[in-house]
Design a protein around this motif. Structure first.
Motif, PDB file in Angstrom:
ATOM      1  N   ILE A 150       0.840  -1.203   0.000  1.00 56.33           N
ATOM      2  CA  ILE A 150       0.000   0.000   0.000  1.00 56.33           C
ATOM      3  C   ILE A 150       0.874   1.253   0.000  1.00 56.33           C
ATOM      4  CG2 ILE A 150      -1.742   1.311   1.277  1.00 56.33           C
ATOM      5  CD1 ILE A 150      -2.823  -1.241  -0.020  1.00 56.33           C
ATOM      6  N   ALA A 151       1.912   1.275   0.818  1.00 55.55           N
ATOM      7  CA  ALA A 151       2.830   2.421   0.838  1.00 55.55           C
ATOM      8  C   ALA A 151       3.505   2.585  -0.527  1.00 55.55           C
ATOM      9  CB  ALA A 151       3.873   2.243   1.939  1.00 55.55           C
ATOM     10  N   GLY A 152       3.872   1.482  -1.156  1.00 58.09           N
ATOM     11  CA  GLY A 152       4.465   1.541  -2.488  1.00 58.09           C
ATOM     12  C   GLY A 152       3.498   2.088  -3.525  1.00 58.09           C
ATOM     13  N   LEU A 153       2.234   1.681  -3.426  1.00 58.28           N
ATOM     14  CA  LEU A 153       1.208   2.215  -4.326  1.00 58.28           C
ATOM     15  C   LEU A 153       1.040   3.717  -4.139  1.00 58.28           C
ATOM     16  CD1 LEU A 153      -1.486  -0.591  -3.921  1.00 58.28           C
ATOM     17  CD2 LEU A 153      -0.310  -0.014  -6.038  1.00 58.28           C
ATOM     18  N   ILE A 154       0.998   4.147  -2.894  1.00 56.26           N
ATOM     19  CA  ILE A 154       0.832   5.576  -2.593  1.00 56.26           C
ATOM     20  C   ILE A 154       2.023   6.368  -3.111  1.00 56.26           C
ATOM     21  CG2 ILE A 154       0.737   7.278  -0.708  1.00 56.26           C
ATOM     22  CD1 ILE A 154      -0.949   5.127   0.839  1.00 56.26           C
ATOM     23  N   LEU A 155       3.234   5.880  -2.856  1.00 55.05           N
ATOM     24  CA  LEU A 155       4.427   6.599  -3.321  1.00 55.05           C
ATOM     25  C   LEU A 155       4.512   6.602  -4.845  1.00 55.05           C
ATOM     26  CD1 LEU A 155       7.126   5.579  -0.697  1.00 55.05           C
ATOM     27  CD2 LEU A 155       5.984   7.784  -0.958  1.00 55.05           C
ATOM     28  N   LEU A 181       9.665  -5.141  -1.674  1.00 58.81           N
ATOM     29  CA  LEU A 181       9.610  -5.803  -0.361  1.00 58.81           C
ATOM     30  C   LEU A 181       8.216  -6.323  -0.053  1.00 58.81           C
ATOM     31  CD1 LEU A 181      11.836  -3.388   1.766  1.00 58.81           C
ATOM     32  CD2 LEU A 181      12.409  -5.715   1.003  1.00 58.81           C
ATOM     33  N   GLY A 182       7.217  -5.507  -0.352  1.00 58.63           N
ATOM     34  CA  GLY A 182       5.836  -5.915  -0.093  1.00 58.63           C
ATOM     35  C   GLY A 182       5.408  -7.122  -0.901  1.00 58.63           C
ATOM     36  N   LEU A 183       5.833  -7.178  -2.141  1.00 54.90           N
ATOM     37  CA  LEU A 183       5.458  -8.301  -2.995  1.00 54.90           C
ATOM     38  C   LEU A 183       6.283  -9.553  -2.685  1.00 54.90           C
ATOM     39  CD1 LEU A 183       4.995  -6.390  -6.348  1.00 54.90           C
ATOM     40  CD2 LEU A 183       3.189  -7.361  -4.910  1.00 54.90           C
ATOM     41  N   ALA A 184       7.488  -9.371  -2.159  1.00 55.57           N
ATOM     42  CA  ALA A 184       8.343 -10.514  -1.832  1.00 55.57           C
ATOM     43  C   ALA A 184       7.920 -11.205  -0.551  1.00 55.57           C
ATOM     44  CB  ALA A 184       9.806 -10.067  -1.726  1.00 55.57           C
ATOM     45  N   PHE A 185       7.323 -10.446   0.340  1.00 53.03           N
ATOM     46  CA  PHE A 185       6.983 -11.048   1.645  1.00 53.03           C
ATOM     47  C   PHE A 185       5.528 -11.085   1.863  1.00 53.03           C
ATOM     48  CE2 PHE A 185      11.291  -9.275   2.193  1.00 53.03           C
ATOM     49  CZ  PHE A 185      11.954 -10.429   2.480  1.00 53.03           C
TER      50      PHE A 185
END
Length: 128
Positions: A3-8, A124-128
């Motif tokens: 979610i943080a990656g999507l926002i950024l 990181l989010g997609l890996a874990f």
């Protein structure tokens, strides 16, 4: 983290739309000339180059935005790929600017840190 990656990624896309506006639509205005440290003559001499470069930034923003939409609507692999392509290209272009133009390192950081963080958080989010 995703979610943080999507926002950024979304913020990075918005920054690049703003860069498009400056480079392609308002390049010769006093405010934009001051932002880029250009005289009126320099702005007019580089207007065509800036116009093209602005569209490059817009296209990166579109790729990232389409990736966000695809990811949010369930096409996670397509969305992730587009976000990595868009934000990764933004970060890579900023790195080139940072390394090649020491006087423009501030601008490189402004346009590159957010997409670089987006790529890291998405990975990181997609890996874990």
């Amino acid at each position: 983290m995703v979610i943080a990656g999507l926002i950024l990624t979304g913020i990075a896309a918005l920054v690049h739309v703003y860069i498009f506006v400056m480079e392609s639509l308002t390049w010769t205005t006093p405010r934009v000339r001051a932002t880029f440290g250009l005289s009126e003559e320099e702005a007019h001499a580089t207007k065509e180059m800036a116009y093209n470069q602005g569209f490059y930034n817009l296209f990166l923003a579109i790729v990232a935005a389409v990736g966000i939409i695809a990811f949010a609507t369930g096409a996670s692999a397509l969305g992730a790929g587009l976000m990595f392509a868009g934000a990764g290209s933004m970060a890579a272009a900023a790195l080139v600017l940072f390394l090649s133009s020491p006087d423009k390192r501030g601008a490189a950081l402004k346009q590159g840190v957010i997409p670089a963080l987006a790529v890291v958080l998405l990975a990181l989010g997609l890996a874990f």
